[in-house]
Enzyme design. Structure first.
Site, PDB file in Angstrom:
ATOM      1  N   GLY A 169      -3.981 -10.709  -2.049  1.00  0.00           N
ATOM      2  CA  GLY A 169      -3.662 -10.364  -0.668  1.00  0.00           C
ATOM      3  C   GLY A 169      -4.453  -9.159  -0.229  1.00  0.00           C
ATOM      4  O   GLY A 169      -5.270  -8.609  -0.980  1.00  0.00           O
ATOM      5  N   GLY A 288       6.109 -10.893  -7.729  1.00  0.00           N
ATOM      6  CA  GLY A 288       6.293 -12.200  -7.106  1.00  0.00           C
ATOM      7  C   GLY A 288       5.772 -12.251  -5.680  1.00  0.00           C
ATOM      8  O   GLY A 288       4.836 -11.539  -5.314  1.00  0.00           O
ATOM      9  N   ASP A 326      10.315   1.829   5.921  1.00  0.00           N
ATOM     10  CA  ASP A 326       9.423   0.747   6.353  1.00  0.00           C
ATOM     11  C   ASP A 326       9.731  -0.526   5.566  1.00  0.00           C
ATOM     12  O   ASP A 326       8.832  -1.234   5.135  1.00  0.00           O
ATOM     13  CB  ASP A 326       7.957   1.153   6.138  1.00  0.00           C
ATOM     14  N   GLY A 330       7.697  -7.879   4.417  1.00  0.00           N
ATOM     15  CA  GLY A 330       6.493  -7.883   3.595  1.00  0.00           C
ATOM     16  C   GLY A 330       6.560  -6.903   2.445  1.00  0.00           C
ATOM     17  O   GLY A 330       5.710  -6.923   1.546  1.00  0.00           O
ATOM     18  N   PHE A 369       5.354   2.589  -0.338  1.00  0.00           N
ATOM     19  CA  PHE A 369       6.102   3.802  -0.020  1.00  0.00           C
ATOM     20  C   PHE A 369       5.315   4.752   0.883  1.00  0.00           C
ATOM     21  O   PHE A 369       5.540   5.956   0.888  1.00  0.00           O
ATOM     22  CB  PHE A 369       6.493   4.495  -1.325  1.00  0.00           C
TER      23      PHE A 369
END
Length: 489
Positions: A169, A288, A326, A330, A369
């Site tokens: 990704g 995962g 946040d 996602g 984070f």
């Protein structure tokens, strides 16, 4: 694997008549990382043990304020993230630097990095000192147990053969690759060129993010005789960090181009970086797929997701005043056991009380984070979001955008402070996401229970309060299998 965009413009602190600069006293962040003459490690130990021996002071970094702004857009509800164009600021405790040069010359940090040797202390890893101060980049090398940057090829070869690397990704700041059983996030920093239209992160920001990850990593479950007051495995495991420099390795370029051909990358081609570009490689466990792409099977898995996230936040609140700030879909990874069953459990400890929760074979990992707030014991790390008004200007009725605005109302733009209710509003968001997905296996009774739970969440002030809700009462138990709703109230 996404990240919040880095701040484009720096905020301003004032000290007396001095204005238009910000001081990063990074030494305060490092105060509690254990220093020892011998490098001791074991794979079962946390990367760092938070202790009381101070490290060296950093050279203060003075950054002039920029007037640049960045447009923040949302393509679809919950799809795109708000960008953080503010500056991560550190509020340190008092710090004295007398004699610290000798301490650093004589000792080394205790870690459990795979790159360490257990036989003899390695004095060569301590970067050279200038007087009694070190730059943030030198401190970063010290924390990563390196005397100098290595190449990306050298870092990745630790975990796999080059031809097996696969891109997983991408985010605003870098790329995520699978390397063996690990996930490696490659993030450029300290360069002058833009990365996907954004200003690159600075050494100070990278160092703080590494230390924040290590603080959370120190919460991982008790092993052996190391009994902790607060522990959980709900945050992604940090396995290693590497400072790298040089061009992208051909194996990474190949993996990047394969991804681009199949899915169409929105990021700049890695060949655009200079041959002198620096990178930080975050080596993490494989958590995962993220919640956006993961299909929950039934109502029990939905409750498992909610209880594990809530318990993890509650533990981190108790241990280090942690607020994620946040936690969109996602930033929660999920993995299902190959042979799940309803009796599987996860163990955690909160304020000395050992607890278990049923997981139904589902495992969650919280990531990213960048916007988080944490108290390491000697320093508060936080991102001053008041410098990023665009973060709070997302579309009305968008659950993610509304959650940012709720946080702003809770904190009243005082982002340094401890406001655990910000964790609660993200739990409300998470219930909304579960309801929005409209899983076909959910009954009308399941929907009613979720909506009633969401309504009750509004009255709580922390994730710890939420954990005591009756919604979780049949999932949680202590070592004596007593209902947790009685134990936590």
């Amino acid at each position: 694997m996404e990240e919040s965009p880095s701040p484009k413009n720096f905020g301003t602190w004032s000290r007396g008549m001095e204005q238009n600069y910000i001081v990063h006293d990074l030494s305060a962040i490092l105060e509690r990382w254990k220093i020892s003459k011998h490098a001791i490690f074991a794979s079962s130990k946390p990367l760092f043990d938070i202790m009381e021996t101070p490290l060296v002071p950093s050279i203060h970094s003075y950054c002039s304020r920029s007037n640049n702004t960045l447009h923040n857009s949302y393509k679809t509800p919950e799809k795109d993230r708000g960008s953080a164009h503010s500056t991560r600021r550190t509020i340190p405790s008092g710090f004295t630097d007398n004699g610290l040069k000798n301490i650093v010359n004589e000792t080394s940090i205790v870690t459990s990095f795979s790159k360490l040797s257990t036989e003899e202390p390695n004095d060569t890893i301590v970067p050279s000192l200038s007087g009694e101060a070190m730059t943030a980049s030198s401190q970063l090398l010290l924390v990563c147990r390196q005397s100098a940057p290595i190449t990306l090829a050298e870092a990745f070869s630790t975990y796999c053969k080059p031809e097996s690397i696969v891109k997983l990704g991408e985010g605003t700041f870098g790329e995520a690759f699978r390397a063996g059983s690990t996930v490696c996030k490659v993030v450029p920093f300290d360069g002058t060129s833009l990365v996907n239209g954004e200003t690159q992160k600075k050494s100070e920001e990278v160092l703080e993010e590494v230390l924040l990850c290590l603080t959370l990593n120190n919460l991982r479950s008790d092993r052996g005789d190391n009994v902790k007051e607060n522990s959980c495995d709900g945050f992604i495991e940090a396995k290693d960090f590497w400072v790298c420099q040089g061009p992208y390795d051909p194996s990474l370029i190949s993996a990047w181009e394969d991804w681009d051909a199949e899915r169409g990358s929105e990021n700049d081609h890695p060949n655009d970086f200079s041959s002198e570009q620096c990178y930080i490689v975050f080596v993490q466990g494989d958590g995962g797929r993220d919640l956006e792409k993961f299909a929950l099977l039934d109502y029990n898995e939905a409750r498992s997701l909610l209880v594990q996230v809530t318990a993890s936040l509650a533990v981190a609140e108790s241990a280090c005043e942690f607020e994620h700030r946040d936690l969109h879909w996602g930033n929660i990874l999920l993995d299902r056991d190959e042979m799940p069953n309803k009796n599987q459990t996860m163990t955690f400890t909160i304020q000395g009380k050992r607890m278990c929760t049923r997981t139904f074979g589902l495992n969650i990992s919280i990531i990213d984070f960048t916007l988080s707030r944490i108290n390491t014991g000697d320093a508060v790390l936080f991102l001053d979001l008041s410098a990023d008004p665009a973060l709070f200007e997302g579309p009305k009725q968008d659950k993610q955008a509304e959650t940012y605005r709720k946080m702003k109302r809770i904190t009243k733009d005082y982002w340094e402070g401890s406001f655990p209710k910000t964790n609660v509003v993200w739990l409300v968001y998470l219930v909304d996401i579960v309801l929005q997905k409209r899983y076909s296996t959910f009954t009308s009774k399941d929907d009613r229970e979720l909506r009633a739970f969401k309504k009750r969440l509004a009255s709580y002030d922390s994730a710890r309060d939420c954990l005591a809700d009756s919604f979780f009462s049949d999932l949680l138990s202590d070592e004596d299998t007593q209902p947790s709703s009685l134990l936590l109230l």
